[in-house]
Design an enzyme around this catalytic site. Sequence first.
Site, PDB file in Angstrom:
ATOM      1  N   ASP A  15     -88.982  29.131  66.211  1.00 48.93           N
ATOM      2  CA  ASP A  15     -87.670  29.772  66.284  1.00 48.93           C
ATOM      3  C   ASP A  15     -87.710  30.755  67.455  1.00 48.93           C
ATOM      4  O   ASP A  15     -88.795  31.063  67.977  1.00 48.93           O
ATOM      5  CB  ASP A  15     -87.389  30.534  64.970  1.00 48.93           C
ATOM      6  CG  ASP A  15     -86.060  31.283  65.000  1.00 48.93           C
ATOM      7  OD1 ASP A  15     -85.069  30.734  65.518  1.00 48.93           O
ATOM      8  OD2 ASP A  15     -86.002  32.433  64.511  1.00 48.93           O
ATOM      9  N   SER A  16     -86.546  31.252  67.833  1.00 48.21           N
ATOM     10  CA  SER A  16     -86.512  32.294  68.863  1.00 48.21           C
ATOM     11  C   SER A  16     -87.213  33.560  68.380  1.00 48.21           C
ATOM     12  O   SER A  16     -87.542  34.427  69.179  1.00 48.21           O
ATOM     13  CB  SER A  16     -85.061  32.625  69.215  1.00 48.21           C
ATOM     14  OG  SER A  16     -84.399  33.139  68.072  1.00 48.21           O
ATOM     15  N   CYS A  78     -84.263  26.739  64.337  1.00 44.72           N
ATOM     16  CA  CYS A  78     -83.341  27.598  65.088  1.00 44.72           C
ATOM     17  C   CYS A  78     -82.105  26.766  65.403  1.00 44.72           C
ATOM     18  O   CYS A  78     -82.207  25.728  66.076  1.00 44.72           O
ATOM     19  CB  CYS A  78     -84.029  28.054  66.376  1.00 44.72           C
ATOM     20  SG  CYS A  78     -82.961  29.019  67.455  1.00 44.72           S
ATOM     21  N   GLU A 156     -84.563  40.972  64.007  1.00 40.35           N
ATOM     22  CA  GLU A 156     -85.785  41.077  64.831  1.00 40.35           C
ATOM     23  C   GLU A 156     -86.364  42.491  64.785  1.00 40.35           C
ATOM     24  O   GLU A 156     -87.564  42.677  64.931  1.00 40.35           O
ATOM     25  CB  GLU A 156     -85.486  40.704  66.294  1.00 40.35           C
ATOM     26  CG  GLU A 156     -85.289  39.219  66.542  1.00 40.35           C
ATOM     27  CD  GLU A 156     -86.547  38.395  66.314  1.00 40.35           C
ATOM     28  OE1 GLU A 156     -87.574  38.692  66.918  1.00 40.35           O
ATOM     29  OE2 GLU A 156     -86.481  37.447  65.500  1.00 40.35           O
ATOM     30  N   CYS A 188     -77.363  30.391  61.103  1.00 41.99           N
ATOM     31  CA  CYS A 188     -78.432  30.903  61.977  1.00 41.99           C
ATOM     32  C   CYS A 188     -79.590  31.231  61.050  1.00 41.99           C
ATOM     33  O   CYS A 188     -79.388  31.839  59.986  1.00 41.99           O
ATOM     34  CB  CYS A 188     -77.948  32.160  62.696  1.00 41.99           C
ATOM     35  SG  CYS A 188     -79.277  33.082  63.517  1.00 41.99           S
ATOM     36  N   HIS A 190     -81.845  33.354  61.133  1.00 43.11           N
ATOM     37  CA  HIS A 190     -82.122  34.776  60.873  1.00 43.11           C
ATOM     38  C   HIS A 190     -81.302  35.288  59.682  1.00 43.11           C
ATOM     39  O   HIS A 190     -81.683  36.280  59.061  1.00 43.11           O
ATOM     40  CB  HIS A 190     -81.780  35.627  62.105  1.00 43.11           C
ATOM     41  CG  HIS A 190     -82.823  35.597  63.182  1.00 43.11           C
ATOM     42  ND1 HIS A 190     -83.043  34.500  63.964  1.00 43.11           N
ATOM     43  CD2 HIS A 190     -83.711  36.544  63.595  1.00 43.11           C
ATOM     44  CE1 HIS A 190     -84.015  34.775  64.839  1.00 43.11           C
ATOM     45  NE2 HIS A 190     -84.433  36.009  64.629  1.00 43.11           N
TER      46      HIS A 190
HETATM   47  N1  DGL Z   1     -82.556  31.866  64.471  1.00 42.49           N
HETATM   48  C1  DGL Z   1     -81.759  31.472  65.597  1.00 42.49           C
HETATM   49  C2  DGL Z   1     -80.678  30.495  65.146  1.00 42.49           C
HETATM   50  O1  DGL Z   1     -80.836  29.889  64.112  1.00 42.49           O
HETATM   51  C3  DGL Z   1     -81.311  32.686  66.348  1.00 42.49           C
HETATM   52  C4  DGL Z   1     -80.705  32.389  67.671  1.00 42.49           C
HETATM   53  C5  DGL Z   1     -80.877  33.372  68.752  1.00 42.49           C
HETATM   54  O2  DGL Z   1     -82.020  33.773  69.013  1.00 42.49           O
HETATM   55  O3  DGL Z   1     -79.861  33.689  69.378  1.00 42.49           O
HETATM   56  O4  DGL Z   1     -79.683  30.280  65.796  1.00 42.49           O
END
Ligand code: DGL
Length: 275
Positions: A15-16, A78, A156, A188, A190
């Site tokens: 993931d990011s 992600c 984050e 998302c 997160h």
């Molecule tokens: N967890 C990512 C998602 O599902 C976050 C995206 C991001 O870093 O902008 O979209």
Amino acid sequence: MNPDNPSANPIGVFDSGVGGLAVLKEIRRELPGEDLLYVADSAHAPYGDKTTRQIEARSIAIAEFLVSRHAKAIVVACNTATGAAVETLRARFSLPIVAMEPAVKPAAAHTKTGVIGVLATSRTITSENFAKLHQRFGADVKILMQACPGLVEQVEAGKLSAHETRALVERYVLPLFEQHADTIVLGCTHYPFLAPLIREIAGAAVTIIDPSPAIARELRRRLSSAALLSAGPPAGSVRFWSSANSETYRRLISGLWNAEIELQQLPDSPEKTAV
Ligand code: DGL
């Protein structure tokens, strides 16, 4: 790695940042015997601010790292990376790649008011994948798409119940109820970490749909049909890498994962990777 027994190899998840841990938890629940590798690309989060080319470059670099660690399958945990890079990854790597999809279909089947809300990053909401979902289900139900800038950053930073986080969630979620949404999709990875806050603000009557359990089941199906399900041991291992390795970040991941973890620096560090 065991070339004679690829099913014994680990599953790579990325993931990011820390959002994909919500998916990792479901994978652990669904597939307790599998060894797992998790990469948080936090030095580059949020992906929502990046161009498609940049997200593709990061996704390829991370997938290459996971393959170098003998991953037998990759989960793109992600939504934003899925929207920007999954086609490229599938064209480039021959292993099974499971990716996110905002759970619009189950939400459309569940709503009583005929109105659903989707919370996601701006990039996911404007992605082609999402336009296709909208086309498919938007005729039957009203889909309110809500971009949520700032929420990824709050997660984050580990600020799951901070005053600013609550203010942002209220700003994004309350207008959906004013328009009679009774079902909210977490688009998302997160956002499941904000589900308790969303629940507090939304009240008990609203259904919150997190696609993570469905992704874990899809992963099981894909591994099973490729004869890649691990035969044991009963408890698989999990290892963590981050492009933004620090003690603060290690503690954040430990907190979200509910266990003390060891965090390693992702070798393909941000300084070396052009984005
Ligand atoms: N967890 C990512 C998602 O599902 C976050 C995206 C991001 O870093 O902008 O979209």
